[in-house]
Design a protein around this motif. Structure first.
Motif, short mmCIF file in Angstrom:
data_model
loop_
_atom_site.label_atom_id
_atom_site.label_comp_id
_atom_site.label_asym_id
_atom_site.label_seq_id
_atom_site.Cartn_x
_atom_site.Cartn_y
_atom_site.Cartn_z
N UNK A 35 4.39 9.11 7.90
CA UNK A 35 4.73 7.75 7.53
C UNK A 35 3.57 6.84 7.92
N UNK A 36 3.06 6.13 6.94
CA UNK A 36 2.00 5.16 7.17
C UNK A 36 2.58 3.78 6.89
N UNK A 37 2.51 2.91 7.88
CA UNK A 37 3.04 1.55 7.74
C UNK A 37 1.89 0.56 7.68
N UNK A 38 2.03 -0.40 6.76
CA UNK A 38 1.04 -1.49 6.66
C UNK A 38 1.81 -2.77 6.95
N UNK A 39 1.50 -3.38 8.07
CA UNK A 39 2.19 -4.60 8.46
C UNK A 39 1.18 -5.59 9.02
N UNK A 40 1.12 -6.74 8.44
CA UNK A 40 0.14 -7.73 8.89
C UNK A 40 -1.25 -7.18 8.78
N UNK A 41 -2.00 -7.19 9.87
CA UNK A 41 -3.37 -6.69 9.87
C UNK A 41 -3.45 -5.24 10.32
N UNK A 42 -2.32 -4.62 10.68
CA UNK A 42 -2.34 -3.27 11.23
C UNK A 42 -1.96 -2.21 10.21
N UNK A 43 -2.58 -1.05 10.37
CA UNK A 43 -2.19 0.15 9.65
C UNK A 43 -1.77 1.14 10.72
N UNK A 44 -0.56 1.65 10.61
CA UNK A 44 -0.01 2.56 11.61
C UNK A 44 0.34 3.89 10.97
N UNK A 45 0.01 4.98 11.65
CA UNK A 45 0.40 6.32 11.23
C UNK A 45 1.40 6.84 12.25
N UNK A 46 2.62 7.04 11.82
CA UNK A 46 3.70 7.46 12.73
C UNK A 46 3.76 6.56 13.96
N UNK A 47 3.53 5.26 13.76
CA UNK A 47 3.62 4.27 14.83
C UNK A 47 2.35 4.07 15.64
N UNK A 48 1.33 4.89 15.37
CA UNK A 48 0.07 4.79 16.11
C UNK A 48 -0.97 4.03 15.30
N UNK A 49 -1.72 3.12 15.93
CA UNK A 49 -2.75 2.36 15.22
C UNK A 49 -3.75 3.30 14.53
N UNK A 50 -3.99 3.04 13.23
CA UNK A 50 -4.89 3.89 12.45
C UNK A 50 -5.75 3.07 11.51
N UNK A 51 -6.10 1.87 11.93
CA UNK A 51 -6.96 1.05 11.11
C UNK A 51 -6.46 -0.37 11.00
N UNK A 52 -7.26 -1.17 10.30
CA UNK A 52 -6.96 -2.58 10.13
C UNK A 52 -7.13 -2.97 8.67
N UNK A 53 -6.41 -3.98 8.26
CA UNK A 53 -6.53 -4.47 6.89
C UNK A 53 -7.62 -5.53 6.77
#
Length: 97
Positions: free
Chosen positions: A1-19
Motif C-alpha cells: 500500500x502506497x499512500x500519498x497525503x500532503x507532501x508525503x509518500x508512504x509505503x506501508x506507513x513508512x516515509x518513501x519520498x516527497x511530493x
C-alpha cells in the motif's frame, strides 16, 4: 500500500519520498526513494518464492487534494519498479481517515 497525503509518500506507513520536487518542477518524474523500496520488496518476494511469477500488485491510496501529476509520477515509479498492477483508493486522508 502506497499512500500519498500532503507532501508525503508512504509505503506501508513508512516515509518513501516527497511530493514537493514533483510539484516544484511541474513535471512527471521517478521518485527514487519509493522506487528503491518497491524494487527491494520485489526482489525479496522473488527470493522467498523461487519459480513463481511476481504478482506486482500495489494499491495507491490517494488524498483527493493531491495533484494528478504527483499521482502519475507515483504510478509510473511503481511500474518502473516492477509493479504493473495498480489499484486506486481515493478519499480524504489524514487524522480522520
Amino acid at each position: 500500500m502506497v499512500a500519498i497525503t500532503g507532501a508525503q509518500i508512504l509505503d506501508d506507513g513508512n516515509p518513501s519520498g516527497s511530493t514537493r520536487a514533483i510539484e516544484e518542477s511541474n513535471r512527471l518524474q521517478r521518485i527514487d526513494e519509493l522506487f528503491n523500496v518497491l524494487k527491494n520488496k520485489r526482489e525479496l518476494w522473488k527470493q522467498l518464492n523461487p519459480g513463481r511469477e511476481f504478482p506486482g500488485v500495489v494499491i495507491l491510496q490517494v488524498d483527493r487534494k493531491v495533484q494528478a501529476l504527483v499521482v502519475k509520477s507515483v504510478f509510473q515509479t511503481a511500474a518502473f519498479a516492477g509493479y504493473p498492477n495498480v489499484s486506486f483508493m481515493v478519499g480524504r486522508l489524514g487524522k480522520n481517515g
